[in-house]
Design a protein around this motif. Structure first.
Motif, PDB file in Angstrom:
ATOM      1  N   ASP A  70     -68.328 -94.962   6.669  1.00  0.00           N
ATOM      2  CA  ASP A  70     -69.690 -94.848   6.140  1.00  0.00           C
ATOM      3  C   ASP A  70     -70.317 -96.238   6.075  1.00  0.00           C
ATOM      4  O   ASP A  70     -71.113 -96.537   5.183  1.00  0.00           O
ATOM      5  CB  ASP A  70     -69.660 -94.194   4.752  1.00  0.00           C
ATOM      6  CG  ASP A  70     -71.029 -93.699   4.303  1.00  0.00           C
ATOM      7  OD1 ASP A  70     -71.903 -93.504   5.169  1.00  0.00           O
ATOM      8  OD2 ASP A  70     -71.232 -93.526   3.082  1.00  0.00           O
TER       9      ASP A  70
ATOM     10  N   PHE B 191     -70.589 -91.213   8.843  1.00  0.00           N
ATOM     11  CA  PHE B 191     -71.333 -90.459   7.839  1.00  0.00           C
ATOM     12  C   PHE B 191     -72.766 -90.959   7.697  1.00  0.00           C
ATOM     13  O   PHE B 191     -73.661 -90.200   7.326  1.00  0.00           O
ATOM     14  CB  PHE B 191     -70.612 -90.514   6.492  1.00  0.00           C
ATOM     15  CG  PHE B 191     -69.573 -89.437   6.326  1.00  0.00           C
ATOM     16  CD1 PHE B 191     -69.946 -88.125   6.099  1.00  0.00           C
ATOM     17  CD2 PHE B 191     -68.222 -89.733   6.420  1.00  0.00           C
ATOM     18  CE1 PHE B 191     -68.999 -87.121   5.957  1.00  0.00           C
ATOM     19  CE2 PHE B 191     -67.264 -88.742   6.277  1.00  0.00           C
ATOM     20  CZ  PHE B 191     -67.655 -87.425   6.043  1.00  0.00           C
TER      21      PHE B 191
ATOM     22  N   ASN C 118     -64.779 -85.575   4.011  1.00  0.00           N
ATOM     23  CA  ASN C 118     -65.601 -85.883   2.850  1.00  0.00           C
ATOM     24  C   ASN C 118     -66.102 -87.322   2.890  1.00  0.00           C
ATOM     25  O   ASN C 118     -65.368 -88.242   3.268  1.00  0.00           O
ATOM     26  CB  ASN C 118     -64.799 -85.667   1.562  1.00  0.00           C
ATOM     27  CG  ASN C 118     -64.297 -84.246   1.426  1.00  0.00           C
ATOM     28  OD1 ASN C 118     -65.022 -83.295   1.701  1.00  0.00           O
ATOM     29  ND2 ASN C 118     -63.053 -84.090   0.998  1.00  0.00           N
ATOM     30  N   ARG C 119     -67.321 -87.496   2.468  1.00  0.00           N
ATOM     31  CA  ARG C 119     -67.935 -88.825   2.361  1.00  0.00           C
ATOM     32  C   ARG C 119     -67.592 -89.406   0.991  1.00  0.00           C
ATOM     33  O   ARG C 119     -67.987 -88.855  -0.036  1.00  0.00           O
ATOM     34  CB  ARG C 119     -69.446 -88.695   2.525  1.00  0.00           C
ATOM     35  CG  ARG C 119     -70.209 -89.997   2.641  1.00  0.00           C
ATOM     36  CD  ARG C 119     -71.697 -89.707   2.813  1.00  0.00           C
ATOM     37  NE  ARG C 119     -72.444 -90.835   3.331  1.00  0.00           N
ATOM     38  CZ  ARG C 119     -73.730 -90.789   3.655  1.00  0.00           C
ATOM     39  NH1 ARG C 119     -74.399 -89.652   3.482  1.00  0.00           N
ATOM     40  NH2 ARG C 119     -74.340 -91.864   4.136  1.00  0.00           N
TER      41      ARG C 119
ATOM     42  N   ILE D 162     -63.056 -92.512  10.712  1.00  0.00           N
ATOM     43  CA  ILE D 162     -64.032 -92.081   9.715  1.00  0.00           C
ATOM     44  C   ILE D 162     -64.577 -93.291   8.956  1.00  0.00           C
ATOM     45  O   ILE D 162     -63.805 -94.113   8.456  1.00  0.00           O
ATOM     46  CB  ILE D 162     -63.376 -91.098   8.724  1.00  0.00           C
ATOM     47  CG1 ILE D 162     -62.625 -89.985   9.486  1.00  0.00           C
ATOM     48  CG2 ILE D 162     -64.400 -90.499   7.782  1.00  0.00           C
ATOM     49  CD1 ILE D 162     -61.640 -89.226   8.632  1.00  0.00           C
TER      50      ILE D 162
ATOM     51  N   LYS E 275     -74.612 -86.306   5.636  1.00  0.00           N
ATOM     52  CA  LYS E 275     -74.136 -85.275   4.712  1.00  0.00           C
ATOM     53  C   LYS E 275     -72.896 -85.791   3.977  1.00  0.00           C
ATOM     54  O   LYS E 275     -72.199 -86.686   4.464  1.00  0.00           O
ATOM     55  CB  LYS E 275     -73.774 -83.997   5.465  1.00  0.00           C
ATOM     56  CG  LYS E 275     -74.945 -83.342   6.189  1.00  0.00           C
ATOM     57  CD  LYS E 275     -74.486 -82.092   6.931  1.00  0.00           C
ATOM     58  CE  LYS E 275     -75.629 -81.425   7.672  1.00  0.00           C
ATOM     59  NZ  LYS E 275     -75.193 -80.223   8.406  1.00  0.00           N
ATOM     60  N   ASN E 276     -72.619 -85.212   2.819  1.00  0.00           N
ATOM     61  CA  ASN E 276     -71.453 -85.626   2.045  1.00  0.00           C
ATOM     62  C   ASN E 276     -70.181 -84.920   2.484  1.00  0.00           C
ATOM     63  O   ASN E 276     -69.077 -85.378   2.185  1.00  0.00           O
ATOM     64  CB  ASN E 276     -71.694 -85.393   0.554  1.00  0.00           C
ATOM     65  CG  ASN E 276     -72.751 -86.319  -0.003  1.00  0.00           C
ATOM     66  OD1 ASN E 276     -72.906 -87.449   0.454  1.00  0.00           O
ATOM     67  ND2 ASN E 276     -73.501 -85.846  -0.985  1.00  0.00           N
ATOM     68  N   THR E 277     -70.345 -83.791   3.162  1.00  0.00           N
ATOM     69  CA  THR E 277     -69.199 -83.042   3.695  1.00  0.00           C
ATOM     70  C   THR E 277     -69.565 -82.550   5.080  1.00  0.00           C
ATOM     71  O   THR E 277     -70.695 -82.105   5.307  1.00  0.00           O
ATOM     72  CB  THR E 277     -68.855 -81.843   2.796  1.00  0.00           C
ATOM     73  OG1 THR E 277     -68.564 -82.303   1.477  1.00  0.00           O
ATOM     74  CG2 THR E 277     -67.639 -81.098   3.342  1.00  0.00           C
ATOM     75  N   VAL E 278     -68.615 -82.631   6.005  1.00  0.00           N
ATOM     76  CA  VAL E 278     -68.888 -82.169   7.362  1.00  0.00           C
ATOM     77  C   VAL E 278     -67.650 -81.462   7.913  1.00  0.00           C
ATOM     78  O   VAL E 278     -66.518 -81.888   7.671  1.00  0.00           O
ATOM     79  CB  VAL E 278     -69.280 -83.343   8.290  1.00  0.00           C
ATOM     80  CG1 VAL E 278     -68.169 -84.377   8.391  1.00  0.00           C
ATOM     81  CG2 VAL E 278     -69.667 -82.839   9.670  1.00  0.00           C
TER      82      VAL E 278
END
Length: 283
Positions: free
Chosen positions: A180, A58, A125-126, A178, A63-66
């Motif tokens: 961040d 992320f 979602n982030r 996933i 972005k907060n959603t991908v």
């Protein structure tokens, strides 16, 4: 291994014949689906090995959603009608939490008429916890009336070695890794001197400093990925602009602090920054 090589050759022939509107030779193998994921330049598909995983960073996406895309291909002949395959979450390789890290995964997908592949998407979602601990989302293809599973034992194809080669895996499974987590980017001019004192143009890399640069100067993490996007001349400009903002905030009695309470340091600010030593306001 021979079966995979034969299929790849037949697939290339089929695509050529289809483009020329010629009759496609009948395929005698199993009609099935498999994850066909390669990491690397899209214009060089014949160089990159197939992979059983994808990294979802992320920090780089920004972005907060991908809606993350995964490629699925077929074995067998091209048909002039749509066919369906199914995909679901593989609990054996999943630590991500449904509704938090990812949204419900769509089950039914379609191979369009005249096509040999389709892209499936998963909405991710982030979340704050990904800054500290990565999670995984495992996906698996499910047999249908139209398709079996092509390669439960995929062997690495000789010649596709431009990236990390996984010698054998189940091509009916794919794992999204996933995270961040923000590590120091490839281009960052800063260091720690004796006594844990920050120095250089940018000082010590921190997530908060990167977020400061993003918020006030419109920079992204990817801007620091190479000297092409962040040459030395640009680094000097960034450091000067950041210094001006930090000094202004300090003079307005609203200083920018790092997580340990020290004043954020960059460029030519008139204060010293010692890691772990919080700033103490004067009288």
């Amino acid at each position: 291994m021979r079966r995979i090589l034969i299929y790849m050759v037949l697939l290339q022939l089929a695509m050529v014949f289809a483009s020329c509107e010629k009759e496609i030779l009948p395929y005698k193998g199993k009609e099935g689906v498999y994850f066909a994921v390669q990491h690397g330049a899209q214009h060089l598909p014949n160089s990159w090995p197939f992979q059983p995983y994808s990294d979802v960073d992320f920090v780089r996406i920004g972005k907060n959603t991908v809606d993350f895309t995964i490629k699925v291909m077929i074995t067998g002949p091209v048909k002039d009608y749509e066919r369906t395959f199914k995909m679901e979450v593989n609990p054996d390789s999943t630590t991500a939490i449904a509704g938090k890290h990812y949204e419900a995964v769509k089950s039914d997908w379609t191979i369009p008429a005249g096509s040999v592949s389709a892209n499936v998407t998963v909405r991710l979602n982030r979340t704050p916890d990904l800054e500290e601990k990565p999670v995984t989302l495992g996906l698996k293809l499910i047999e249908t009336e139209d398709f079996a599973l092509s390669f439960p034992e995929w062997d690495a194809i000789p010649g596709l070695d431009a990236g990390t080669v996984v010698k054998e895996f189940d091509a009916g499974l794919h794992t999204l890794r996933i995270n961040d987590v923000m590590i120091q980017p490839a281009v960052w001019s800063g260091s720690i001197q004796p006594g844990n004192r920050e120095s250089g143009l940018f000082g010590v890399f921190t997530r908060k400093k990167m977020e400061f640069l993003s918020e006030h100067l419109g920079l992204t993490y990817e801007d620091f990925s190479s000297t092409t996007t962040m040459p030395m001349a640009r680094m000097f400009l960034v450091a000067n602009d950041a210094t001006a903002i930090l000094i202004k905030r300090f003079n307005e009695k609203n200083p920018v602090l790092e997580d340990d309470g020290r004043l954020m340091w960059m460029g030519s600010v008139p204060w010293t920054s010692i890691i772990g030593v919080p700033w103490v306001p004067g009288p």
